[in-house]
Each structure stands twice: as C-alpha cells, then as structure tokens.
Design a protein around this motif. Structure first.
Motif: not given
Ligand code: HC0
Ligand code: SF4
Length: 567
Positions: A324, A327-328, A331-332, A342, A372
């Motif tokens: 995770q 993912g975060s 994606k940021e 996004r 995410d």
C-alpha cells in the motif's frame, strides 16, 4: 532396529507417526485427501486403507507403526474399496473440470486416474448449491467439496480462527462458514491457507486476471506492476525452474510482453517501510509507550487483530504495508511526472498472497474512491497469464526492473520470509542506536522455521526483546500474553502464513516443509547477491524523502505511508 513389513519388504521404524509415513518412506505414494503432516489426523477419506495381517483392513494414517506388522497396500479388495470411495465422490462432484482453477493440480482428478476410475456407478444424492463469492480473496464452490476437512483443520489448528466448519449430517454434510454467512462476511481473514490444502476446486483464490487483461488492452491506461519479494522465489516452480534459479529477469520480460508499461519492485516500498517502522519503533522505545510494537504489513494479521484483539490496535505499527505504501506513493508521484491523470494509471500488484486482494480494497487505501492499488494477481495467476499468452517462460531473455521504484535492498527482499521484517528493522535500528555502521548485517538469531521464536539482543547497551510469529494460532497465543500483561517483548513480527509470505496461498502449493525452506534460502540468497543490504542505504528511497516526502515520520509521510485501524 525395529521393522514393519510393507509388501514383503522390511522397512525400519524411524520415528514415523503412522503407517502412512512408513509406506511413503518405502516409496509407495498411497493416495489421500485428508492427510497433511502439519495437521491432526482425521481419517475420513478412506483412501489410505491397508491390509494388516491378522487385523484386517485399517486406515494407514491412523495406525501407529508397531514392530512386526505385515502390511499389504495393493490387494484387489483394497483397490476396489478405493475405487468405490472415489466414484461416490465423483457422483456428487461438479465435473466442470476444464474450467476449474484447480484443473492443473486437482487431487481428485489425479486420484481418480490412479485408482483406475473409468466410469461412475452411482447416482448423485446432493442438489447443486450456490457458489460463495462474498470474499475478495477466496471463492467457495460447495459442489466440489469432498468433505476431507483439510480446510477446517487448517483454519482452526494453524490459523486459530475456525471460520469454516462441518454442518448438517448424513448425505447433507457440508463444510460451511459459521452462522450460514458467506466466507467474506464472517471471521475469515482471506489468508487462503484453506485453499492451499483443498484437494479440489472447492476453495480457490479469487482471480483478477480478466480485469488486468482488460486494463492491459486499453490504450488509454498506463499499467505498472509491483512485484512482491516472495514471488521471485515461487514463480519458477510453476515452470519447473531449478531451485535457486533467479527468475526475476525473466519475470520482468514476461510482464513487459504481457503489456505492462513498467515493472517495479515492492522491495523498494519495503525499504521505505523499514525506515518508517524502524523510526516509529525507536520513538516508542524512547518514550516507553505502545510497546510491544507489532508489525502491520500482513493483511491477514491486521484483520485478525482488528477482529479479535481491538485492545492491541494502538500497538500495531501505524505503517501501511509495502504494497500500500507503493500504491499511494506511485499514484501520487507518477501522474505528475508522466503527465497522466491518476485515473489512467493502473497499479497491479503481483503478490504471493490472497489477503492482499482484500487489503487493496480497503476504503482507507483509496483517494476519492480511486484505489491506490487497482488489482492484485497472485504468483499462480501470473503463471497462468504467462502460459495463456503462450510465452515460453524459461526461454525469455531476462530484462531489468524500471527505476526508481524497481530498486530495493536486501533488507526489503527478506521481508518475504518469516523473521525478515525484524531483521530488516534491526539493520536500521541498530545503526541508529549505536550511531555506527554495522559490522555484519546478518542477525541469525531471528531466522529459523519455528512458528514462535524469541530472541534477545544487546544493541549499544540496550536490550531488545523480539518475538517472531507465523501462523495466526501462534499470533493468538502471543497476543493473549500481551493482553494479560505477561509479555516482555519490545517488537513482535506476525505473518499469517506458515513460513511468512514465501508460504502464502497465492504461491504454487508447497509440497512440504522442504519447499518452504528452499524458498526461504533462495530469498536470503537474493539478499546476498543484491548490492545493498540496509534500507537506509537505498539512494532512491533517500531521494524520495529529499524531493518528495520530507522528513521520516513527517506530515507528508504520515498522510501517504501510515494508516488507522478499525475495530
Ligand atoms: Fe509479503 Fe510484504 S513481504 S507482506 O510477506 O511487509 O504478500 O513477498 O509483498 O506488502 O514487501 C506478501 C511478500 C509483500 C507487503 C513486502 C511486507
Ligand atoms: Fe480460514 Fe484463512 Fe481459509 Fe479464511 S482463508 S477460511 S481464515 S484458512
């Protein structure tokens, strides 16, 4: 030396627990559904019946070896008993074999062939039952259950949960989740260990291959993969690669051929986790609060703690799992860097784990409803996609991971084995405590296969008491100690699956303990061959803090890399 006679040959008794083990040692692979050396003996499938001279027909799995026993395993009478047992199962079985997830390694199919079933002489007595799609991790098909009880014993004995059990009687007997609920509505944490021991397609990991193939075929999407540490020591087994064969390069090549735009390594995010979680541990230790700190990267364990030990939630590290965090962060960072929206960036995880599918769907790991991590494929699903695309895996030219998120250190890679997270955090924390570089990065004290291990280390004048646990039944025991105030530990690592992620239910099913040990050894070998071994030495992680995240444990790091738990 004492002996048992098996088909006329004297076989020494050397600590075997039952005749089945002796017979297998004699080189005869007696078929069974319900025997697993790590579970209790159930004796329900009646396939391992043998003839013991002077005693008649007995179950080999439930008869202890005694000196002088004279055993026959292959008489016409035994062959007929086995054939009838298998035919009775087949009469009530949903024979949708070509489309079944277990078609390649179905034990029922294997046993039917071995006992010589060519037709079924019985009529079905059970009506078709609906499939259970309530869990994001596992699909349950009652029409394929052979009532061996392996899943029931796995869930209660190794995982200490008891999310499924036997219900009803006679020909209506069934294995069901508690209170007539769906598997995803009760206590199940999605670890998938039940599916790992299920001999048929009654319990199978839920597949997301179709969704991923659709995204890969969509020209408006940029699709990137992150590959978990343990996948690199499991995938090769699907293609009969020799032990120790480094398959990562061919896996990257395969993912690129399947259409992925970039292939990254979850190990990068594991390094990030080491730094955030290590700093969190040092802060808690200095303040003497929220100790012991529990690791929080295993989603099966997190859900188990939320359900069964809400009072311990403050003790869990607030760090998101590497999956995770990856993912975060990605994606940021990537949409801005690559000038894409996004919603057009699709993150696919390749994981050894079925619970990661559930983790990726948790609402706290989404921004305005956009997750995410979009999809999670298991190691087995990736193998099927490679196979489905007609790629000859073993002849692919290796390719390299993409930068910067494809660079990880040995600290991150050993996360995939039980004890690895602890060792990786020690490699960080010890240098922080002493202010000096480590003389050796190896902490052999925390390695091993036992499901509950303890280690006490002296680091820079401080005593660190550690516990490493795998299997949720062991986690329950340790958690109960902590709740009762009888625990002295500072840090407790919990992984739901036996052996850690290398033994996850998304991996090819390990035949025995030796398979898990081999994967662990291969993972530590990866650590040895990686150029760096400490998360704090990962220059791409450092750059990420410098240019994007700011301080370790700071505001931005908290909002992107940490989480809250729900009781
Ligand atoms: Fe694991 Fe993980 S090490 S849980 O075992 O922490 O699944 O391999 O990817 O997220 O990195 C699984 C494996 C991961 C995560 C990492 C952790
Ligand atoms: Fe039990 Fe895990 Fe299976 Fe759920 S997935 S029923 S928790 S063994």
């Amino acid at each position: 030396q004492q002996f048992v006679t098996v088909e006329g040959r004297a076989i020494p008794i050397e600590g075997e627990r039952n005749l089945l083990e002796i017979i297998r040692k004699a080189g005869i692979e007696l078929p069974t559904f319900c025997y697993h050396s790590e579970l209790s003996v159930y004796g329900a499938c009646r396939l391992c019946l043998v003839e013991v001279a002077g005693r008649g027909v007995q179950g080999a799995c439930s008869t202890p070896p005694e000196p002088g026993l004279d055993i026959k395993v292959n008489t016409p009478q035994l062959r007929e008993i086995r054939k009838i047992a298998v035919e009775l199962l087949l009469a009530n079985h949903d024979l949708s074999c070509p489309s079944c997830f277990k078609s390649v390694d179905c034990k029922l199919m294997d046993v039917a062939r071995r006992v010589g079933v060519t037709s079924v002489r019985f009529k079905p007595v059970q009506e078709k039952a609906p499939l259970d799609f309530s869990s994001p991790s596992i699909i349950r098909d009652p029409n394929k259950c052979v009532l061996c009880g392996d899943c029931v014993r796995m869930c209660s004995e190794i995982q200490g949960i008891g999310a499924i059990g036997f219900a009803h009687r006679g020909h209506q007997t069934a294995v069901l989740p508690a209170f007539g609920k769906g598997l995803g509505e009760g206590e199940c944490v999605g670890c998938g260990q039940c599916a790992n021991v299920c001999p048929t397609g009654a319990l199978v990991p839920r597949s997301e291959m179709d969704e991923v193939l659709t995204a890969l075929a969509d020209p408006t999407k940029t699709v990137v993969a992150q590959v978990a540490p343990a996948v690199r020591v499991g995938l090769g087994e699907c293609f009969a690669s020799p032990a120790g064969d480094p398959v990562m390069g061919r896996m990257v090549a395969a993912l690129k051929r399947l259409g992925f735009d970039a292939v990254y390594d979850t190990t990068f995010a594991a390094d990030l986790t080491v730094i955030e979680e290590g700093q969190e541990f040092l802060t808690r230790a200095a303040a003497g609060e929220k100790l012991p700190q529990f690791t929080s990267c295993c989603p099966g364990w997190v859900q188990f703690a939320e359900q069964s030990f809400p009072e311990l939630l403050p003790n869990l590290s607030s760090c998101r799992s590497p999956q995770q965090m990856f993912g975060s962060l990605v994606k940021e960072m990537l949409p801005e860097k690559q000038g894409i929206a996004r919603k057009d960036l699709i993150v696919v995880s390749i994981m050894p784990c079925t619970a990661k599918k559930f983790e990726a769907r948790r609402p706290e790991f989404a921004v305005d409803g956009s997750p995410d991590v979009d999809f999670v494929l298991t190691t087995q699903e990736l193998a099927r996609m490679i196979d489905g695309a007609g790629l000859r895996f073993n002849s692919l030219e290796p390719e390299s991971l993409d930068m910067p998120f494809g660079f990880g250190t040995g600290a991150g890679v050993i996360f995939g084995a039980s004890g690895g997270v602890t060792e990786a955090v020690l490699r960080f924390a010890a240098e922080k405590i002493t202010g000096k570089p480590l003389a050796s990065v190896d902490f052999a004290e925390v390695r091993g296969d036992s499901g509950l291990r303890e280690a006490t280390l002296e680091v820079g004048g401080k005593t660190l008491r550690l516990a490493i646990v795998h299997g949720l039944a062991n986690a329950r025991a340790v958690a109960e100690q902590v709740v009762a105030g009888n625990s002295e530990y500072d840090l407790i690592e919990v992984m739901a699956c036996p052996g850690g992620c290398i033994g996850g239910a998304g991996q090819p099913v390990p035949k025995d303990l030796a398979d898990r040990k081999r994967r662990t050894k291969d993972l530590y070998q990866c650590d040895k061959t990686f150029p760096l071994h400490k998360a704090q030495d990962n220059m791409f992680v450092t750059e990420c803090y410098d240019k994007f995240l700011g301080d370790v444990g700071g505001h931005k790091a908290h909002s992107l890399l940490h989480t809250h738990y729900q009781s």
